[in-house]
Design a protein around this motif. Sequence first.
Motif, short mmCIF file in Angstrom:
data_model
loop_
_atom_site.label_atom_id
_atom_site.label_comp_id
_atom_site.label_asym_id
_atom_site.label_seq_id
_atom_site.Cartn_x
_atom_site.Cartn_y
_atom_site.Cartn_z
N THR A 131 8.26 -10.33 124.78
CA THR A 131 9.22 -10.52 123.70
C THR A 131 10.62 -10.29 124.24
OG1 THR A 131 7.62 -9.73 122.07
CG2 THR A 131 9.93 -9.75 121.40
N ASP B 223 13.54 -10.03 122.92
CA ASP B 223 14.47 -9.18 122.18
C ASP B 223 13.67 -8.11 121.44
OD1 ASP B 223 17.37 -10.51 122.21
OD2 ASP B 223 15.86 -12.10 122.12
N LEU B 224 13.72 -6.89 121.97
CA LEU B 224 12.98 -5.80 121.36
C LEU B 224 13.73 -4.49 121.55
CD1 LEU B 224 11.39 -3.80 123.62
CD2 LEU B 224 10.03 -5.85 123.92
N ILE C 265 18.51 -3.06 113.74
CA ILE C 265 18.36 -4.50 113.50
C ILE C 265 19.72 -5.15 113.28
CG2 ILE C 265 17.47 -6.19 111.84
CD1 ILE C 265 15.02 -4.38 111.52
N ASN D 69 19.52 -7.23 116.46
CA ASN D 69 18.74 -8.37 116.00
C ASN D 69 17.46 -8.57 116.81
OD1 ASN D 69 19.25 -11.97 115.83
ND2 ASN D 69 18.04 -10.68 114.50
N PRO D 70 16.63 -7.51 116.96
CA PRO D 70 15.39 -7.67 117.73
C PRO D 70 14.31 -8.36 116.91
CG PRO D 70 15.49 -5.47 116.80
CD PRO D 70 16.79 -6.16 116.41
N ARG D 71 13.29 -8.84 117.60
CA ARG D 71 12.12 -9.38 116.93
C ARG D 71 11.07 -8.29 116.68
NH1 ARG D 71 14.74 -12.76 115.23
NH2 ARG D 71 14.80 -14.97 115.75
N VAL D 72 11.07 -7.26 117.53
CA VAL D 72 10.09 -6.18 117.42
C VAL D 72 10.78 -4.84 117.65
CG1 VAL D 72 7.90 -5.23 118.26
CG2 VAL D 72 8.28 -7.70 118.31
N ARG E 222 12.66 -11.16 110.05
CA ARG E 222 12.31 -11.70 111.37
C ARG E 222 11.93 -10.62 112.37
NH1 ARG E 222 16.24 -15.11 109.26
NH2 ARG E 222 15.83 -17.34 109.53
N CYS E 223 11.88 -9.38 111.92
CA CYS E 223 11.57 -8.27 112.82
C CYS E 223 10.37 -7.49 112.27
CB CYS E 223 12.78 -7.33 112.93
SG CYS E 223 12.56 -5.96 114.10
N ARG E 224 9.57 -6.95 113.17
CA ARG E 224 8.41 -6.16 112.75
C ARG E 224 8.31 -4.88 113.56
NH1 ARG E 224 4.15 -6.76 116.50
NH2 ARG E 224 4.54 -8.40 118.05
#
Length: 446
Positions: free
Chosen positions: A232, A234-235, A351, A355-358, A391-393
């Motif tokens: 990933t 962006d985390l 976030i 702006n991470p995805r995870v 968009r992030c988890r």
Amino acid sequence: MDHNRADGHATDSASRGGPAGAPADQATVRRSNLALVLRHVSAYGPCSRSAVAVATGLNKATVTSLVNELQARGLVKEMGPQYAGSVGRPGVALGLDGSRVGALGVEVNVDYIAAIATDLAGRVLIDRRIGFDAMGSGPERSLDELARMVERTVADLDRLGVTPAGITVAVPGLIDTTTGTVVVAPNLGWRGVAVAERLSRADIAGDIPIAVDNDANLAALAEYTSGVAAGTSDLVCLTGEVGVGGGVISGGRLLGGADGFAGEVGHVMIDPSGERCRCGRVGCWETKVGLAALVRMATPDRAYGTGPQVVRDPEERLAEIEQRRAEGDPRVDAAVAEVGRWLGIGAAMLINLFNPRVIVLGGYFARLADPLIPAAQRELTRTGMSDAVERCRFAASDLGFGAASRGAAGVVVERALSDPTSISIRMSPAIGVIGGTPTAWSPRSP
């Protein structure tokens, strides 16, 4: 002689002119091409020499020479015939070896010291952790204990026939990576501690390169390469320890900042009327979500700094909290809900910034993920920017408290892949010598 093109492949030309038309540095070019071949075999092996030549743009004779050297250094091995089709002689498949090349990652944290040793392929050879009160022992005693851990692990590697290519130390604090010095580690009470210099005097054979880095950064690298969010680009990785650090991967690269100090999210003020943090400020995020905060709320009789000062590994503290929760202790559920609420508030901030995805939850966050994540998600949904939040988890790490040590070992592996000439040559009858004379290993500083 082979030289790298701008696209990362290589060409066969006699020289490469610099700004003034100077001849190429042949040693640098060969080192680059060795790394090019080694990385290809690591990523795409088993593969034949011909396949390596096609993929890298090097000619076959050059690939053969480079492979011979990589074999001599114990980095590549032949794995038998490889049949590309029904016609023609099969090629000999090459694969990553590195079984006799070790990478050692060690970590000193508030209440434990840990070590993970892997081979070059990332296979874990040694994994150990001891409870140790680094916070109460001071830097001198802590470094002595850290040195003993390093000495013991290197000796065990030697018995396995493995030579360490380097050592990386993970510390929860701001690190001057150029000198291997801890600038400040609030939760350890360290300031200006020369970790690399002390370990250079440890009783270990050879002159092994030593590096020091921030624990959250190293944990983030481990998560990016081999964790639940591997690949990933962006985390954010949060270390759920007594302190809370954040390692940020942005666009596939670790975000270090101008001085390498980025990621100290645990010391961002989140509650101006909150408690005083060990860093001296008031209302830092880790005073709300750090392990010490959870222990204080869930098991006040066992809080850090109260009662008999028995060294306790974080796993032991968590086991007790989990047991009390299973027994229906309402304080535990209330404490976890409160930590989860503040975790969500801080996650909204992360976030908005990155702006991470995870958001990977490490350390004790991962152990208590089942009750923590829903509480954090509720607060995150309430306070975060909706589009970015959707968009992030959250993801619970499966690397446990060893993420930083594993990432530290990974840094050593990465350095070896980037510069195969840093690895000692094991002479063999098939290889003899390189370049007409035996080549000695000259360890490089980190």
